[in-house]
Design a protein around this motif. Structure first.
Motif, short mmCIF file in Angstrom:
data_model
loop_
_atom_site.label_atom_id
_atom_site.label_comp_id
_atom_site.label_asym_id
_atom_site.label_seq_id
_atom_site.Cartn_x
_atom_site.Cartn_y
_atom_site.Cartn_z
N VAL A 168 0.86 -1.19 0.00
CA VAL A 168 0.00 0.00 0.00
C VAL A 168 0.90 1.24 0.00
N ALA A 169 1.15 1.76 -1.20
CA ALA A 169 2.15 2.82 -1.31
C ALA A 169 1.81 3.88 -2.34
N GLY A 170 0.68 3.78 -3.02
CA GLY A 170 0.28 4.82 -3.96
C GLY A 170 0.95 4.73 -5.31
N PRO A 171 0.74 3.63 -6.07
CA PRO A 171 1.41 3.46 -7.36
C PRO A 171 1.04 4.52 -8.38
N THR A 216 7.32 -17.01 -10.72
CA THR A 216 6.92 -17.12 -9.31
C THR A 216 5.40 -17.16 -9.17
N LYS A 217 4.92 -17.89 -8.17
CA LYS A 217 3.49 -17.87 -7.91
C LYS A 217 3.08 -16.74 -6.96
N VAL A 218 4.06 -16.03 -6.42
CA VAL A 218 3.75 -14.88 -5.57
C VAL A 218 3.24 -13.74 -6.44
N ARG A 219 2.10 -13.21 -6.08
CA ARG A 219 1.53 -12.07 -6.80
C ARG A 219 1.85 -10.79 -6.05
N TYR A 220 2.49 -9.85 -6.75
CA TYR A 220 2.87 -8.58 -6.12
C TYR A 220 1.88 -7.52 -6.58
N VAL A 221 1.19 -6.91 -5.62
CA VAL A 221 0.16 -5.92 -5.93
C VAL A 221 0.53 -4.58 -5.31
N LEU A 222 0.63 -3.57 -6.15
CA LEU A 222 0.83 -2.19 -5.70
C LEU A 222 -0.54 -1.54 -5.59
N PHE A 223 -0.82 -0.94 -4.43
CA PHE A 223 -2.19 -0.49 -4.18
C PHE A 223 -2.23 0.95 -3.67
N ALA A 269 -1.30 -3.37 -10.37
CA ALA A 269 -1.43 -2.12 -9.61
C ALA A 269 -2.88 -1.67 -9.67
N PHE A 270 -3.31 -1.04 -8.58
CA PHE A 270 -4.69 -0.56 -8.48
C PHE A 270 -4.72 0.81 -7.83
N VAL A 271 -5.65 1.64 -8.29
CA VAL A 271 -6.04 2.85 -7.58
C VAL A 271 -7.48 2.62 -7.15
N ARG A 272 -7.63 2.28 -5.87
CA ARG A 272 -8.92 1.82 -5.34
C ARG A 272 -9.40 0.62 -6.16
N ASP A 273 -10.56 0.71 -6.77
CA ASP A 273 -11.11 -0.43 -7.54
C ASP A 273 -10.58 -0.49 -8.97
N THR A 274 -9.87 0.53 -9.39
CA THR A 274 -9.50 0.65 -10.80
C THR A 274 -8.10 0.10 -11.06
N LEU A 303 -4.53 -0.29 -12.66
CA LEU A 303 -3.57 0.64 -13.27
C LEU A 303 -2.52 -0.19 -13.98
N LEU A 304 -2.37 0.00 -15.27
CA LEU A 304 -1.42 -0.80 -16.03
C LEU A 304 0.00 -0.46 -15.56
N PRO A 305 0.75 -1.44 -15.02
CA PRO A 305 2.10 -1.14 -14.52
C PRO A 305 3.13 -1.06 -15.63
#
Length: 281
Positions: A135-138, A182-189, A241-246, A248-250
């Motif tokens: 949770v860092a504001g991508p 890797t099976k780990v999913r990295y999500v920037l939120f 990456a996401f901005v709330r529900d939307t 964001l193409l990384p």
């Protein structure tokens, strides 16, 4: 039963996520530096007859020594981690150098997340569908000061935080880049503007602005819903990456693989130099 590790989990967004999964019967590890808040979390678990599934680990994540000790404890205590949620953040109006010689925001907001993300990979790999939510504001407009990452010149609290957001974007990119398949999913939120505690040390003017922000910001209970959806159903992509529900193409300059590799090498050098200095003391 799944295991969730949540930094900054004693209150705010992290606290709401922790309570959600505790109520669902999962094992929840909350990381924070305030022992009183940690005890309050454990008392909450006792009242919900969930004491055996609730844990508090005290750590000041601005200190690499305490982040490393946290890693050691997690590895010794758990056989897997299903979700790592990185929420801890602290604003500083004035520049502070930690006892280990790092600028506080750089160490707390970026270095700790780098160390925990990579350091917990073994435990994450042991889970069926592991996910890291940072949770860092991508996608922010912050500038990376490559020649002065710790802002020794012209420090500004907002600059330190926005740069930290950019560094965390590149952390997500480098994590996926370094571990193809890797099976780990990295999500920037990016949760949007949330009425949290706004942990930090502010000038009176800034405190007044924060009071205004709180009046229109979304409540924590609303802000965590899209994060919980991501945790419940991690994306298919190694990096998202996401901005709330939307979504964001990384892609683009903020998510440059070349810059991510550059930052990873720089960070590994910083950590190696620190480890060498600690051994020589």
């Amino acid at each position: 039963m799944k295991t969730y590790v949540i930094t900054g989990g004693t209150d705010g967004i992290g606290g709401a996520i922790a309570r959600t999964y505790l109520d669902r019967g999962q094992e929840v590890v909350v990381v924070g530096r305030d022992t009183a808040k940690g005890e309050a979390w454990l008392e909450t678990a006792r009242r919900r007859d969930a004491a055996s599934r609730a844990h508090f680990l005290r750590a000041d994540l601005s200190l690499l020594s305490e982040t490393g000790a946290l890693l050691d404890t997690l590895r010794a205590s758990f056989t897997k981690v299903d979700s790592l949620v990185l929420c801890a953040r602290h604003f500083r109006t004035t520049r502070l150098v930690t006892a280990e010689g790092f600028e506080n925001t750089f160490a707390h907001f970026y270095l700790s997340r780098f160390v925990l993300s990579h350091g917990l990979t073994g435990l994450l790999d042991s889970a069926d569908a592991p996910v890291i939510v940072n949770v860092a504001g991508p996608g922010g407009a912050g500038k990376i000061h490559w020649n002065d990452l710790q802002l020794t010149r012209d420090y500004d609290g907002h600059t330190a935080l926005t740069q930290g957001g950019r560094l965390n974007d590149l952390l997500g990119v480098s994590y996926a880049d370094r571990r193809p398949g890797t099976k780990v999913r990295y999500v920037l939120f990016h949760p949007g503007t949330v009425s949290t505690g706004f942990s930090g040390e502010y000038t009176p003017d800034t405190q007044a602005r924060i009071a205004d922000i709180r009046r229109t910001a979304q409540p924590v209970e609303e802000a965590v819903l899209p994060i919980i959806r991501v945790l419940d159903s991690p994306p298919d992509s190694a990096l998202s990456a996401f901005v709330r529900d939307t979504p964001l193409l990384p892609q683009g300059p903020a998510f440059s693989v070349e810059q991510a590799r550059r930052l990873r090498l720089r960070t590994e050098g910083i950590l190696a130099d620190h480890a060498t200095a600690m051994k020589s003391d």
